[in-house]
Enzyme design. Sequence first.
Site, PDB file in Angstrom:
ATOM      1  N   ALA A  66       0.715  -1.189  -0.131  1.00  0.00           N
ATOM      2  CA  ALA A  66       0.026   0.083  -0.061  1.00  0.00           C
ATOM      3  C   ALA A  66       0.894   1.240  -0.004  1.00  0.00           C
ATOM      4  O   ALA A  66       0.837   2.130  -0.740  1.00  0.00           O
ATOM      5  CB  ALA A  66      -0.937  -0.011   1.273  1.00  0.00           C
ATOM      6  N   GLU A  85       9.679   3.863   7.532  1.00  0.00           N
ATOM      7  CA  GLU A  85       9.436   2.517   7.853  1.00  0.00           C
ATOM      8  C   GLU A  85      10.302   2.446   9.158  1.00  0.00           C
ATOM      9  O   GLU A  85      11.458   2.659   9.226  1.00  0.00           O
ATOM     10  CB  GLU A  85      10.165   1.705   6.788  1.00  0.00           C
ATOM     11  CG  GLU A  85      10.201   0.227   7.267  1.00  0.00           C
ATOM     12  CD  GLU A  85       8.830  -0.470   7.523  1.00  0.00           C
ATOM     13  OE1 GLU A  85       7.900  -0.550   6.706  1.00  0.00           O
ATOM     14  OE2 GLU A  85       8.737  -0.911   8.668  1.00  0.00           O
ATOM     15  N   ASN A  93       4.413  -7.034   6.033  1.00  0.00           N
ATOM     16  CA  ASN A  93       3.912  -8.407   5.563  1.00  0.00           C
ATOM     17  C   ASN A  93       3.859  -8.645   3.898  1.00  0.00           C
ATOM     18  O   ASN A  93       3.758  -9.766   3.614  1.00  0.00           O
ATOM     19  CB  ASN A  93       2.304  -8.429   5.952  1.00  0.00           C
ATOM     20  CG  ASN A  93       2.429  -8.821   7.662  1.00  0.00           C
ATOM     21  OD1 ASN A  93       3.374  -9.410   8.137  1.00  0.00           O
ATOM     22  ND2 ASN A  93       1.304  -8.402   7.947  1.00  0.00           N
ATOM     23  N   GLY A  98       2.243 -14.374   0.070  1.00  0.00           N
ATOM     24  CA  GLY A  98       2.165 -15.725  -0.851  1.00  0.00           C
ATOM     25  C   GLY A  98       2.201 -15.254  -2.215  1.00  0.00           C
ATOM     26  O   GLY A  98       2.339 -16.182  -3.200  1.00  0.00           O
ATOM     27  N   GLY A  99       2.115 -13.987  -2.497  1.00  0.00           N
ATOM     28  CA  GLY A  99       2.063 -13.554  -3.816  1.00  0.00           C
ATOM     29  C   GLY A  99       1.021 -14.089  -4.481  1.00  0.00           C
ATOM     30  O   GLY A  99       1.069 -14.211  -5.994  1.00  0.00           O
ATOM     31  N   ARG A 344     -11.612 -18.586   4.898  1.00  0.00           N
ATOM     32  CA  ARG A 344     -10.823 -18.984   6.021  1.00  0.00           C
ATOM     33  C   ARG A 344     -11.418 -19.059   7.381  1.00  0.00           C
ATOM     34  O   ARG A 344     -11.155 -19.824   8.208  1.00  0.00           O
ATOM     35  CB  ARG A 344      -9.920 -17.616   6.106  1.00  0.00           C
ATOM     36  CG  ARG A 344      -8.968 -17.623   4.642  1.00  0.00           C
ATOM     37  CD  ARG A 344      -8.165 -16.286   4.686  1.00  0.00           C
ATOM     38  NE  ARG A 344      -7.233 -16.479   3.560  1.00  0.00           N
ATOM     39  CZ  ARG A 344      -6.381 -15.737   3.257  1.00  0.00           C
ATOM     40  NH1 ARG A 344      -6.322 -14.349   4.023  1.00  0.00           N
ATOM     41  NH2 ARG A 344      -5.432 -15.940   2.262  1.00  0.00           N
ATOM     42  N   GLU A 480      -3.865  -2.734   4.964  1.00  0.00           N
ATOM     43  CA  GLU A 480      -4.571  -3.327   6.084  1.00  0.00           C
ATOM     44  C   GLU A 480      -4.772  -2.442   7.178  1.00  0.00           C
ATOM     45  O   GLU A 480      -5.570  -2.742   7.943  1.00  0.00           O
ATOM     46  CB  GLU A 480      -3.454  -4.636   6.612  1.00  0.00           C
ATOM     47  CG  GLU A 480      -4.161  -5.524   7.217  1.00  0.00           C
ATOM     48  CD  GLU A 480      -3.428  -6.737   7.977  1.00  0.00           C
ATOM     49  OE1 GLU A 480      -2.232  -7.008   6.974  1.00  0.00           O
ATOM     50  OE2 GLU A 480      -3.676  -7.281   8.694  1.00  0.00           O
TER      51      GLU A 480
HETATM   52  P1  ADP Z   1       0.086  -3.297   3.721  1.00  0.00           P
HETATM   53  O1  ADP Z   1       0.181  -4.868   3.314  1.00  0.00           O
HETATM   54  O2  ADP Z   1      -1.137  -2.990   4.203  1.00  0.00           O
HETATM   55  O3  ADP Z   1       0.982  -2.688   2.663  1.00  0.00           O
HETATM   56  P2  ADP Z   1       2.620  -4.264   5.296  1.00  0.00           P
HETATM   57  O4  ADP Z   1       2.501  -4.940   6.738  1.00  0.00           O
HETATM   58  O5  ADP Z   1       2.845  -4.852   4.084  1.00  0.00           O
HETATM   59  O6  ADP Z   1       1.067  -3.405   5.113  1.00  0.00           O
HETATM   60  O7  ADP Z   1       3.333  -2.993   5.489  1.00  0.00           O
HETATM   61  C1  ADP Z   1       3.323  -1.937   6.720  1.00  0.00           C
HETATM   62  C2  ADP Z   1       4.493  -1.516   7.006  1.00  0.00           C
HETATM   63  O8  ADP Z   1       4.210  -0.468   7.790  1.00  0.00           O
HETATM   64  C3  ADP Z   1       5.455  -2.580   7.854  1.00  0.00           C
HETATM   65  O9  ADP Z   1       6.748  -2.491   7.089  1.00  0.00           O
HETATM   66  C4  ADP Z   1       5.623  -2.020   9.066  1.00  0.00           C
HETATM   67  O10 ADP Z   1       6.823  -2.381   9.730  1.00  0.00           O
HETATM   68  C5  ADP Z   1       5.543  -0.484   8.955  1.00  0.00           C
HETATM   69  N1  ADP Z   1       4.952   0.049   9.994  1.00  0.00           N
HETATM   70  C6  ADP Z   1       3.951   0.005  10.996  1.00  0.00           C
HETATM   71  N2  ADP Z   1       3.873   0.665  12.019  1.00  0.00           N
HETATM   72  C7  ADP Z   1       4.631   1.606  11.573  1.00  0.00           C
HETATM   73  C8  ADP Z   1       5.203   3.010  12.293  1.00  0.00           C
HETATM   74  N3  ADP Z   1       4.345   3.284  13.597  1.00  0.00           N
HETATM   75  N4  ADP Z   1       5.979   3.793  11.891  1.00  0.00           N
HETATM   76  C9  ADP Z   1       6.667   3.489  10.605  1.00  0.00           C
HETATM   77  N5  ADP Z   1       6.369   2.358   9.873  1.00  0.00           N
HETATM   78  C10 ADP Z   1       5.290   1.180  10.433  1.00  0.00           C
END
Ligand code: ADP
Length: 517
Positions: A66, A85, A93, A98-99, A344, A480
Amino acid sequence: MKKDDVTEKTLSRRNFLKTAGGVAAVAGLATSGIPLMAEQAEAAGDALPKKWDETYDVVVIGSGFAGLSAAIEAKSAGASVVVIEKMPVHGGNSIINGGDFCAPGTKMQKENGVQDSPELMLKDMLRAGAYLNHPDLAKMVAFNAKDALEWTESYLGSKYTRLNFHGGHSVKRAHGTVNSSGSEVVNKELAKAREIGVKVQMRTKLVRFLSNKDGRIVGIEVRTGYRFPDEGSGKTAFIKARKAVVLSSGGFSRDVALRQVHDPRLTERFESTNHPGATGEAIQAACLAKAMDVQMDWIQLGPWTSPDEKGFGYVPLFCERLVGYGPMINPKTGKRFFKETGNRKERADAIILVGDPVIIMGDSYAVPKQVMATMLQKGMEAGAIKKFDTLEVVAKEYNIPVDIFIREIARWNSFVEKKKDDDFDCMIFKDAKPTVTAPFYAARLWPKVHHTMGGLVINKDAHVVGFDMKPVKGLYAAGEVTGGVHGAVRLGGVAMADCIVFGRIAGKNAAAEKPWG
Ligand code: ADP
């Protein structure tokens, strides 16, 4: 925050109320009979730093599907963009997913003779979601998924090599990446984002949102040099968002305290498939900045995970490729107990009702045909997938009453022959064959916390909605971290579609905001 970093607004009533001293004073005011003026507290806004450490048009939080989709679109629309990040590595995630990318009416579906439409995908999403999905949002995903998939192919160069099925869908519509991993998309997104000039900053954690006196989000407070999960690590810094902030911080499956607030059953006893950083502090920070949350107690357990490996592991890809080709057995009874192609939630609930791990199995026709050789190999090396010469040895390994088991497999095979399951109405695929050819493969299944359907309320423009039912100015969200798209149940393969459809919308709209200063 250092004292000299802030304006006199630090002493505003709202901020004063947030401090421990404020709480004590409020108690005092209340008992002394002086009424609290909510408007006064409202009017003040946050303490804004005198000096911002960095300034961008658009600030994106999170480097998953996202966030990176939003960053690419915002940058392509001419905005200056930073992605922060909190973890030392990108991808959250998304990189361990799983792609599988669900999209209807695609070229690959046509080549495989699958008839599909956005209407049918929407129908499946709503039915699985128990009609709690916000229909406008679910519709955006179903109707824009094909375009999003094609964007990853033509613009990013991501490759999809097979069409997969996930429980709860009416047809095969999950486009599997070449390496059976979301990394095929998220790594290419990261490369593209960097190529076009997006700044991506790791170990930078969102602490709170900063709003001006109109409630508009104007920037964020972060910890730079943050070392997850050490909350004392790093330094405070302030990033100004001239146009908007896009929150794409993912879900909270690993946040045991927060998930137990919403579903008290989900104690430490339930492991999670998620990366360690899937915690909910960013959702909570958004709520403190007046964003509204929704459906937080709909927390999904993956029914295809194994207690014999950590995290997501390899068994989900083994199990999900086998449903509709091989049976799921309750070792205590030696019999099937639920529709293998159910969604699920239905399947996870059925396994929890059994009370102990169950097994999924396939023979040497189904397994090599359906399961990627490298995944099978890795699952076997991890000890989570096992290979057997006879059905009797399978029974012995899992303590299954052997005679009943052999009869049950014969019964399953009779359903496969006629392509109709009289017991549980499992979908049996056209190319499925009876489970008869040795060697056999099997894995144990026990649910793990996988996805949090709830999150922030957004509208069709990916604009976050507040408790006053109005968009929170300057704040967008996607992926998410948002709620409402999936209602009670997110179907497999729809996360990629959701994140990329809404990530792109959030990025475009954030870049189109008028700068506030
Ligand atoms: P989505 O599938 O919704 O894109 P992901 O889990 O793939 O979500 O990516 C969300 C990212 O946001 C993760 O890498 C996570 O470490 C990061 N994240 C979560 N909370 C914070 C925060 N407080 N500050 C910075 N990054 C964050």
